[in-house]
Design an enzyme around this catalytic site. Structure first.
Site, PDB file in Angstrom:
ATOM      1  N   LYS A  13       0.833  -1.218   0.000  1.00 47.96           N
ATOM      2  CA  LYS A  13       0.000   0.000   0.000  1.00 47.96           C
ATOM      3  C   LYS A  13       0.864   1.264   0.000  1.00 47.96           C
ATOM      4  O   LYS A  13       0.657   2.174  -0.799  1.00 47.96           O
ATOM      5  CB  LYS A  13      -0.933   0.011   1.230  1.00 47.96           C
ATOM      6  N   ARG A  87      -9.761   0.784   8.694  1.00 49.17           N
ATOM      7  CA  ARG A  87      -9.300  -0.564   9.035  1.00 49.17           C
ATOM      8  C   ARG A  87     -10.332  -1.327   9.840  1.00 49.17           C
ATOM      9  O   ARG A  87     -10.093  -2.477  10.189  1.00 49.17           O
ATOM     10  CB  ARG A  87      -8.049  -0.418   9.890  1.00 49.17           C
ATOM     11  N   ARG A 126      11.993  -5.599   4.825  1.00 49.24           N
ATOM     12  CA  ARG A 126      11.728  -4.170   4.553  1.00 49.24           C
ATOM     13  C   ARG A 126      12.656  -3.285   5.397  1.00 49.24           C
ATOM     14  O   ARG A 126      12.904  -3.558   6.548  1.00 49.24           O
ATOM     15  CB  ARG A 126      10.280  -3.823   4.907  1.00 49.24           C
ATOM     16  N   ARG A 159      11.436  -1.370  10.978  1.00 43.29           N
ATOM     17  CA  ARG A 159      10.341  -1.016  11.882  1.00 43.29           C
ATOM     18  C   ARG A 159      10.240  -2.023  13.020  1.00 43.29           C
ATOM     19  O   ARG A 159      10.359  -3.222  12.778  1.00 43.29           O
ATOM     20  CB  ARG A 159       9.018  -0.958  11.112  1.00 43.29           C
ATOM     21  N   ARG A 170      -0.225  -9.014  13.392  1.00 41.07           N
ATOM     22  CA  ARG A 170      -0.889  -8.020  12.525  1.00 41.07           C
ATOM     23  C   ARG A 170      -1.760  -8.709  11.480  1.00 41.07           C
ATOM     24  O   ARG A 170      -2.824  -8.212  11.118  1.00 41.07           O
ATOM     25  CB  ARG A 170       0.172  -7.126  11.846  1.00 41.07           C
TER      26      ARG A 170
HETATM   27  P1  AP5 Z   1       4.909  -1.584   1.797  1.00 47.01           P
HETATM   28  O1  AP5 Z   1       4.544  -0.748   0.624  1.00 47.01           O
HETATM   29  O2  AP5 Z   1       5.706  -0.950   2.883  1.00 47.01           O
HETATM   30  O3  AP5 Z   1       3.614  -2.344   2.388  1.00 47.01           O
HETATM   31  P2  AP5 Z   1       2.375  -1.775   3.184  1.00 47.01           P
HETATM   32  O4  AP5 Z   1       1.174  -2.481   2.663  1.00 47.01           O
HETATM   33  O5  AP5 Z   1       2.362  -0.287   3.186  1.00 47.01           O
HETATM   34  O6  AP5 Z   1       2.762  -2.379   4.605  1.00 47.01           O
HETATM   35  P3  AP5 Z   1       2.633  -1.777   6.074  1.00 47.01           P
HETATM   36  O7  AP5 Z   1       3.383  -2.761   6.958  1.00 47.01           O
HETATM   37  O8  AP5 Z   1       3.071  -0.362   6.162  1.00 47.01           O
HETATM   38  O9  AP5 Z   1       1.118  -1.905   6.308  1.00 47.01           O
HETATM   39  P4  AP5 Z   1       0.397  -1.969   7.623  1.00 47.01           P
HETATM   40  O10 AP5 Z   1      -0.988  -1.786   7.169  1.00 47.01           O
HETATM   41  O11 AP5 Z   1       0.630  -3.165   8.463  1.00 47.01           O
HETATM   42  O12 AP5 Z   1       1.120  -0.829   8.491  1.00 47.01           O
HETATM   43  P5  AP5 Z   1       0.681   0.637   8.886  1.00 47.01           P
HETATM   44  O13 AP5 Z   1       1.873   1.490   8.862  1.00 47.01           O
HETATM   45  O14 AP5 Z   1      -0.532   1.070   8.126  1.00 47.01           O
HETATM   46  O15 AP5 Z   1       5.703  -2.860   1.232  1.00 47.01           O
HETATM   47  C1  AP5 Z   1       6.201  -3.860   2.097  1.00 47.01           C
HETATM   48  C2  AP5 Z   1       7.550  -4.360   1.565  1.00 47.01           C
HETATM   49  O16 AP5 Z   1       7.342  -5.043   0.311  1.00 47.01           O
HETATM   50  C3  AP5 Z   1       8.567  -3.246   1.260  1.00 47.01           C
HETATM   51  O17 AP5 Z   1       9.844  -3.704   1.583  1.00 47.01           O
HETATM   52  C4  AP5 Z   1       8.427  -3.017  -0.279  1.00 47.01           C
HETATM   53  O18 AP5 Z   1       9.642  -2.557  -0.837  1.00 47.01           O
HETATM   54  C5  AP5 Z   1       8.062  -4.408  -0.762  1.00 47.01           C
HETATM   55  N1  AP5 Z   1       7.145  -4.387  -1.905  1.00 47.01           N
HETATM   56  C6  AP5 Z   1       6.055  -3.588  -2.084  1.00 47.01           C
HETATM   57  N2  AP5 Z   1       5.415  -3.901  -3.217  1.00 47.01           N
HETATM   58  C7  AP5 Z   1       6.108  -4.952  -3.778  1.00 47.01           C
HETATM   59  C8  AP5 Z   1       5.926  -5.747  -4.948  1.00 47.01           C
HETATM   60  N3  AP5 Z   1       4.864  -5.550  -5.781  1.00 47.01           N
HETATM   61  N4  AP5 Z   1       6.810  -6.727  -5.189  1.00 47.01           N
HETATM   62  C9  AP5 Z   1       7.839  -6.954  -4.348  1.00 47.01           C
HETATM   63  N5  AP5 Z   1       8.079  -6.238  -3.231  1.00 47.01           N
HETATM   64  C10 AP5 Z   1       7.214  -5.253  -2.937  1.00 47.01           C
HETATM   65  O19 AP5 Z   1       0.176   0.414  10.388  1.00 47.01           O
HETATM   66  C11 AP5 Z   1       1.103   0.134  11.447  1.00 47.01           C
HETATM   67  C12 AP5 Z   1       0.337   0.108  12.777  1.00 47.01           C
HETATM   68  O20 AP5 Z   1      -0.278   1.411  13.031  1.00 47.01           O
HETATM   69  C13 AP5 Z   1      -0.851  -0.883  12.853  1.00 47.01           C
HETATM   70  O21 AP5 Z   1      -0.418  -2.167  13.210  1.00 47.01           O
HETATM   71  C14 AP5 Z   1      -1.714  -0.213  13.947  1.00 47.01           C
HETATM   72  O22 AP5 Z   1      -1.196  -0.439  15.236  1.00 47.01           O
HETATM   73  C15 AP5 Z   1      -1.570   1.281  13.629  1.00 47.01           C
HETATM   74  N6  AP5 Z   1      -2.592   1.762  12.687  1.00 47.01           N
HETATM   75  C16 AP5 Z   1      -2.367   2.274  11.426  1.00 47.01           C
HETATM   76  N7  AP5 Z   1      -3.508   2.626  10.833  1.00 47.01           N
HETATM   77  C17 AP5 Z   1      -4.505   2.345  11.724  1.00 47.01           C
HETATM   78  C18 AP5 Z   1      -5.925   2.462  11.667  1.00 47.01           C
HETATM   79  N8  AP5 Z   1      -6.551   2.935  10.574  1.00 47.01           N
HETATM   80  N9  AP5 Z   1      -6.634   2.075  12.762  1.00 47.01           N
HETATM   81  C19 AP5 Z   1      -6.022   1.602  13.854  1.00 47.01           C
HETATM   82  N10 AP5 Z   1      -4.681   1.430  13.980  1.00 47.01           N
HETATM   83  C20 AP5 Z   1      -3.921   1.805  12.909  1.00 47.01           C
END
Ligand code: AP5
Length: 214
Positions: A13, A87, A126, A159, A170
């Site tokens: 994402k 979410r 990552r 991270r 997660r």
């Molecule tokens: P990346 O693009 O970083 O993936 P992502 O989907 O953004 O992953 P996140 O871990 O950031 O998502 P998340 O939803 O768990 O975390 P968030 O920060 O929102 O890609 C991942 C890896 O793959 C990278 O190394 C990239 O280079 C590689 N890659 C990407 N695309 C590729 C491809 N096509 N092919 C190969 N490699 C590829 O949330 C973190 C925490 O915050 C949550 O656990 C929660 O505690 C809190 N939080 C956030 N939002 C909320 C909410 N709305 N409500 C409640 N709590 C929340």
């Protein structure tokens, strides 16, 4: 235009949101990034949400919706990519309500799917830049100089929630609390599902086709 990018942790994402921001006129709103910034600055919100983020649990809906509402009021009439928000069902309903009050709506909801084994492999490899937010992967898209950001020269970090134990937590949270959003959105003609195991650029092409930007 308002777009939701949804999908399990590590499905890409953030990577796709960054590509859209670089090439088109979008503002990237990632609740995960907002929480990490608040934690780093040790603000009252950061102190409240820190244990949730570190443990891979969801931050309470009221806090997440409050942050989103403030952001949307400040960024009225902008093109926005919502990354990792909503979410939960209450967040999705809350977002619809806020947008209705602002006379706006969501145009596209894109789910990026990826199997669990690929997610664990990607997330443990990552690395991110704590300064400019650039995302790397040691297997697929490593930095030119090991551990150093190509864009700004800052040392990359892993991270704290990218350990295998927390990634699995997660994934469970995603299945129990987020996946039901597919049912919430699937009756609209605005929802699309993409195979996230395609390479980064193929996924980007699919997205811009959906958005009519190809
Ligand atoms: P990346 O693009 O970083 O993936 P992502 O989907 O953004 O992953 P996140 O871990 O950031 O998502 P998340 O939803 O768990 O975390 P968030 O920060 O929102 O890609 C991942 C890896 O793959 C990278 O190394 C990239 O280079 C590689 N890659 C990407 N695309 C590729 C491809 N096509 N092919 C190969 N490699 C590829 O949330 C973190 C925490 O915050 C949550 O656990 C929660 O505690 C809190 N939080 C956030 N939002 C909320 C909410 N709305 N409500 C409640 N709590 C929340």
């Amino acid at each position: 235009m308002k777009i939701i990018l949804s999908g399990p942790p590590g499905s890409g994402k953030g990577t796709q949101a960054d590509l859209l921001v670089t090439k088109y006129n979008f503002i990237h709103f990632s609740t995960g990034d907002v929480f990490r910034e608040e934690i780093a600055k040790k603000t009252p919100i950061g102190i409240t949400v820190e244990s949730y983020v570190k443990d891979g649990r969801l931050v309470p809906d009221e806090i997440t919706l409050e942050i989103t509402k403030n952001f949307l009021i400040k960024n009225k009439n902008q093109n926005i990519i919502f990354d990792g928000f909503p979410r939960t069902l209450p967040q999705a309903q809350g977002l619809d309500k806020i947008l209705l009050e602002l006379n706006d709506c969501i145009d596209y909801i894109i789910f990026i799917d990826l199997p669990d084994n690929e997610i664990v492999e990607r997330l443990t490899a990552r690395r991110t830049c704590p300064n400019c937010g650039a995302i790397y992967n040691l297997n697929f898209s490593p930095p030119k100089i090991p551990d150093i950001c190509d864009n700004c020269g800052t040392r990359l970090i892993q991270r704290p929630d990218d350990t295998e134990e927390i990634i699995r937590k997660r994934l469970l949270v995603y299945r129990n609390q987020t996946l039901e959003l597919k049912t919430y959105y699937e009756n609209s003609d605005r929802m699309y599902v993409i195979d996230g195991s395609l390479g980064r650029d193929r996924v980007h092409q699919e997205i811009i086709k959906i958005l009519g930007l190809a």
